[in-house]
Design a protein around this motif. Structure first.
Motif, PDB file in Angstrom:
ATOM      1  N   ALA A  30      13.169   0.682  -3.352  1.00  0.00           N
ATOM      2  CA  ALA A  30      12.259   1.638  -3.113  1.00  0.00           C
ATOM      3  C   ALA A  30      10.890   1.509  -3.256  1.00  0.00           C
ATOM      4  O   ALA A  30      10.477   1.612  -2.660  1.00  0.00           O
ATOM      5  CB  ALA A  30      12.523   2.701  -3.386  1.00  0.00           C
ATOM      6  N   GLY A  31      11.279   1.208  -4.291  1.00  0.00           N
ATOM      7  CA  GLY A  31       9.585   0.568  -5.327  1.00  0.00           C
ATOM      8  C   GLY A  31       9.200  -0.417  -4.253  1.00  0.00           C
ATOM      9  O   GLY A  31       7.598  -0.260  -3.923  1.00  0.00           O
ATOM     10  N   HIS A  32       9.815  -1.434  -4.125  1.00  0.00           N
ATOM     11  CA  HIS A  32       8.555  -2.962  -3.232  1.00  0.00           C
ATOM     12  C   HIS A  32       8.834  -2.345  -2.129  1.00  0.00           C
ATOM     13  O   HIS A  32       7.104  -2.383  -1.259  1.00  0.00           O
ATOM     14  CB  HIS A  32       9.572  -3.742  -3.114  1.00  0.00           C
ATOM     15  CG  HIS A  32       9.843  -4.006  -4.843  1.00  0.00           C
ATOM     16  ND1 HIS A  32       8.665  -4.952  -5.277  1.00  0.00           N
ATOM     17  CD2 HIS A  32      10.897  -4.635  -5.783  1.00  0.00           C
ATOM     18  CE1 HIS A  32       9.311  -5.170  -5.926  1.00  0.00           C
ATOM     19  NE2 HIS A  32      11.016  -5.019  -6.508  1.00  0.00           N
ATOM     20  N   SER A  33       9.583  -1.629  -0.942  1.00  0.00           N
ATOM     21  CA  SER A  33       8.896  -1.137  -0.159  1.00  0.00           C
ATOM     22  C   SER A  33       8.126   0.051   0.031  1.00  0.00           C
ATOM     23  O   SER A  33       7.366  -0.186   1.262  1.00  0.00           O
ATOM     24  CB  SER A  33      10.623   0.012   0.795  1.00  0.00           C
ATOM     25  OG  SER A  33      10.943   0.805   0.328  1.00  0.00           O
ATOM     26  N   VAL A  34       7.469   0.595  -0.523  1.00  0.00           N
ATOM     27  CA  VAL A  34       6.712   1.810  -0.723  1.00  0.00           C
ATOM     28  C   VAL A  34       5.618   1.082  -0.604  1.00  0.00           C
ATOM     29  O   VAL A  34       4.085   1.025  -0.292  1.00  0.00           O
ATOM     30  CB  VAL A  34       7.032   2.421  -1.790  1.00  0.00           C
ATOM     31  CG1 VAL A  34       5.442   3.392  -2.152  1.00  0.00           C
ATOM     32  CG2 VAL A  34       8.084   3.341  -1.570  1.00  0.00           C
ATOM     33  N   LEU A  35       5.104   0.224  -1.847  1.00  0.00           N
ATOM     34  CA  LEU A  35       4.359  -1.013  -2.722  1.00  0.00           C
ATOM     35  C   LEU A  35       4.154  -2.009  -1.365  1.00  0.00           C
ATOM     36  O   LEU A  35       2.583  -2.059  -0.528  1.00  0.00           O
ATOM     37  CB  LEU A  35       4.454  -1.349  -3.624  1.00  0.00           C
ATOM     38  CG  LEU A  35       3.435  -2.721  -3.322  1.00  0.00           C
ATOM     39  CD1 LEU A  35       2.014  -1.547  -4.361  1.00  0.00           C
ATOM     40  CD2 LEU A  35       3.829  -3.732  -5.260  1.00  0.00           C
ATOM     41  N   GLY A  36       4.826  -2.099  -0.453  1.00  0.00           N
ATOM     42  CA  GLY A  36       4.678  -2.937   0.674  1.00  0.00           C
ATOM     43  C   GLY A  36       4.174  -2.106   2.193  1.00  0.00           C
ATOM     44  O   GLY A  36       3.390  -2.684   2.245  1.00  0.00           O
ATOM     45  N   SER A  37       4.410  -1.111   2.089  1.00  0.00           N
ATOM     46  CA  SER A  37       4.079  -0.485   2.992  1.00  0.00           C
ATOM     47  C   SER A  37       2.460   0.121   2.852  1.00  0.00           C
ATOM     48  O   SER A  37       1.940   0.594   4.323  1.00  0.00           O
ATOM     49  CB  SER A  37       4.422   0.989   3.532  1.00  0.00           C
ATOM     50  OG  SER A  37       6.056   0.470   3.789  1.00  0.00           O
ATOM     51  N   PHE A  38       2.148   0.447   1.428  1.00  0.00           N
ATOM     52  CA  PHE A  38       1.264   1.065   1.398  1.00  0.00           C
ATOM     53  C   PHE A  38       0.063  -0.319   2.014  1.00  0.00           C
ATOM     54  O   PHE A  38      -1.101  -0.048   2.489  1.00  0.00           O
ATOM     55  CB  PHE A  38       1.025   1.258  -0.219  1.00  0.00           C
ATOM     56  CG  PHE A  38      -0.552   1.916  -0.871  1.00  0.00           C
ATOM     57  CD1 PHE A  38      -1.130   3.092  -0.299  1.00  0.00           C
ATOM     58  CD2 PHE A  38      -1.117   1.468  -1.780  1.00  0.00           C
ATOM     59  CE1 PHE A  38      -2.451   3.228  -0.133  1.00  0.00           C
ATOM     60  CE2 PHE A  38      -2.622   1.454  -1.647  1.00  0.00           C
ATOM     61  CZ  PHE A  38      -2.998   2.373  -1.380  1.00  0.00           C
ATOM     62  N   MET A  39       0.316  -0.703   0.919  1.00  0.00           N
ATOM     63  CA  MET A  39      -0.919  -2.395   1.114  1.00  0.00           C
ATOM     64  C   MET A  39      -0.705  -3.401   2.813  1.00  0.00           C
ATOM     65  O   MET A  39      -1.844  -3.678   3.004  1.00  0.00           O
ATOM     66  CB  MET A  39       0.578  -3.403   0.884  1.00  0.00           C
ATOM     67  CG  MET A  39       0.656  -3.869  -1.083  1.00  0.00           C
ATOM     68  SD  MET A  39      -1.088  -3.369  -1.665  1.00  0.00           S
ATOM     69  CE  MET A  39      -2.118  -5.345  -1.508  1.00  0.00           C
ATOM     70  N   SER A  40       0.957  -3.163   3.371  1.00  0.00           N
ATOM     71  CA  SER A  40       0.134  -3.370   4.948  1.00  0.00           C
ATOM     72  C   SER A  40      -0.852  -2.326   5.579  1.00  0.00           C
ATOM     73  O   SER A  40      -1.586  -2.425   6.297  1.00  0.00           O
ATOM     74  CB  SER A  40       2.046  -3.302   5.598  1.00  0.00           C
ATOM     75  OG  SER A  40       2.518  -3.912   5.363  1.00  0.00           O
ATOM     76  N   PHE A  41      -0.900  -0.759   4.736  1.00  0.00           N
ATOM     77  CA  PHE A  41      -1.738   0.090   6.051  1.00  0.00           C
ATOM     78  C   PHE A  41      -2.910  -0.152   5.493  1.00  0.00           C
ATOM     79  O   PHE A  41      -4.507  -0.555   6.138  1.00  0.00           O
ATOM     80  CB  PHE A  41      -1.150   1.483   5.180  1.00  0.00           C
ATOM     81  CG  PHE A  41      -2.451   2.398   5.477  1.00  0.00           C
ATOM     82  CD1 PHE A  41      -2.696   2.773   6.895  1.00  0.00           C
ATOM     83  CD2 PHE A  41      -3.029   2.683   4.800  1.00  0.00           C
ATOM     84  CE1 PHE A  41      -3.636   4.110   7.166  1.00  0.00           C
ATOM     85  CE2 PHE A  41      -4.310   3.637   5.179  1.00  0.00           C
ATOM     86  CZ  PHE A  41      -4.275   3.738   6.245  1.00  0.00           C
ATOM     87  N   LEU A  42      -3.754  -0.953   4.562  1.00  0.00           N
ATOM     88  CA  LEU A  42      -4.571  -1.100   3.381  1.00  0.00           C
ATOM     89  C   LEU A  42      -5.184  -1.611   4.060  1.00  0.00           C
ATOM     90  O   LEU A  42      -6.962  -2.311   4.804  1.00  0.00           O
ATOM     91  CB  LEU A  42      -4.422  -1.310   1.775  1.00  0.00           C
ATOM     92  CG  LEU A  42      -4.663  -0.125   1.203  1.00  0.00           C
ATOM     93  CD1 LEU A  42      -4.685  -0.096  -0.301  1.00  0.00           C
ATOM     94  CD2 LEU A  42      -5.886   0.660   1.527  1.00  0.00           C
ATOM     95  N   LEU A  43      -4.241  -4.095   4.802  1.00  0.00           N
ATOM     96  CA  LEU A  43      -4.784  -4.947   4.951  1.00  0.00           C
ATOM     97  C   LEU A  43      -4.482  -4.257   6.711  1.00  0.00           C
ATOM     98  O   LEU A  43      -5.825  -4.548   7.048  1.00  0.00           O
ATOM     99  CB  LEU A  43      -3.625  -5.558   4.734  1.00  0.00           C
ATOM    100  CG  LEU A  43      -3.788  -6.958   5.935  1.00  0.00           C
ATOM    101  CD1 LEU A  43      -5.478  -7.518   4.784  1.00  0.00           C
ATOM    102  CD2 LEU A  43      -3.128  -7.733   5.614  1.00  0.00           C
TER     103      LEU A  43
END
Length: 183
Positions: free
Chosen positions: A16-29
């Motif tokens: 869950a940590g990787h998916s939250v971090l990946g979603s957050f980074m995708s949003f920022l990008l």
């Protein structure tokens, strides 16, 4: 944040940590890309407005700058049978030559402003963003310098050229060589 939490606090987020971090980074990008795209279009819009305003200055100057008797008779009789440019030139007076000179000066300095802006954008894009000018950009800058040299007096050109300091790899100022265009 998740790296710090797992390393120092011995917390385990699992998958869950990787998916939250990946979603957050995708949003920022995506957000950053959208902001960059908006800034590009804003700059392009302002540049288009500048060149449109310069064109309007030239058009309005040529349209509304009155001359003397020659211009007045040309405006009244233009297109009539038997009225020629030679007849108009015979009526030219000092006011006609002053108006003609003023129109030419407005066109010349407006073109110089447009070329200077173009040079500025070339230097900013290549020089400031990437740290140096490539061969093609330097070629275009010299071409624009040559165009400015033709529009300006030598004293005016020296002032503008002095403001455009381009350094070579050794820190020396690269001088403009007009002879390279005479081939």
């Amino acid at each position: 944040f998740s790296f710090l939490a797992t390393s120092y606090l011995q917390m385990n987020f699992g998958s869950a940590g990787h998916s939250v971090l990946g979603s957050f980074m995708s949003f920022l990008l995506v957000f950053r890309a959208n902001v960059a795209y908006e800034r590009y279009w804003e700059g392009r819009t302002h540049t288009t407005q500048l060149f449109s305003a310069l064109r309007d200055v030239i058009m309005l100057t040529c349209l509304f700058m009155r001359g003397g008797q020659g211009q007045k008779s040309w405006n009244m009789h233009r297109g009539e049978e038997g009225y020629s440019l030679a007849m108009r030139q015979a009526l030219d007076d000092a006011d006609d030559s002053k108006a003609s000179q003023a129109r030419a000066e407005i066109v010349k300095w407006t073109l110089a402003l447009a070329i200077s802006f173009k040079m500025h954008t070339r230097v900013c894009s290549a020089g400031f963003c990437f740290g140096k000018l490539d061969r093609e950009t330097k070629y275009y800058l010299d071409w624009d310098r040559m165009r400015l040299r033709g529009l300006m007096s030598p004293a005016h050109f020296e002032k503008v050229d002095a403001a455009l300091r381009i350094l070579d790899d050794h820190g020396h100022v690269v001088e403009f060589n007009p002879d390279q265009w005479l081939e």
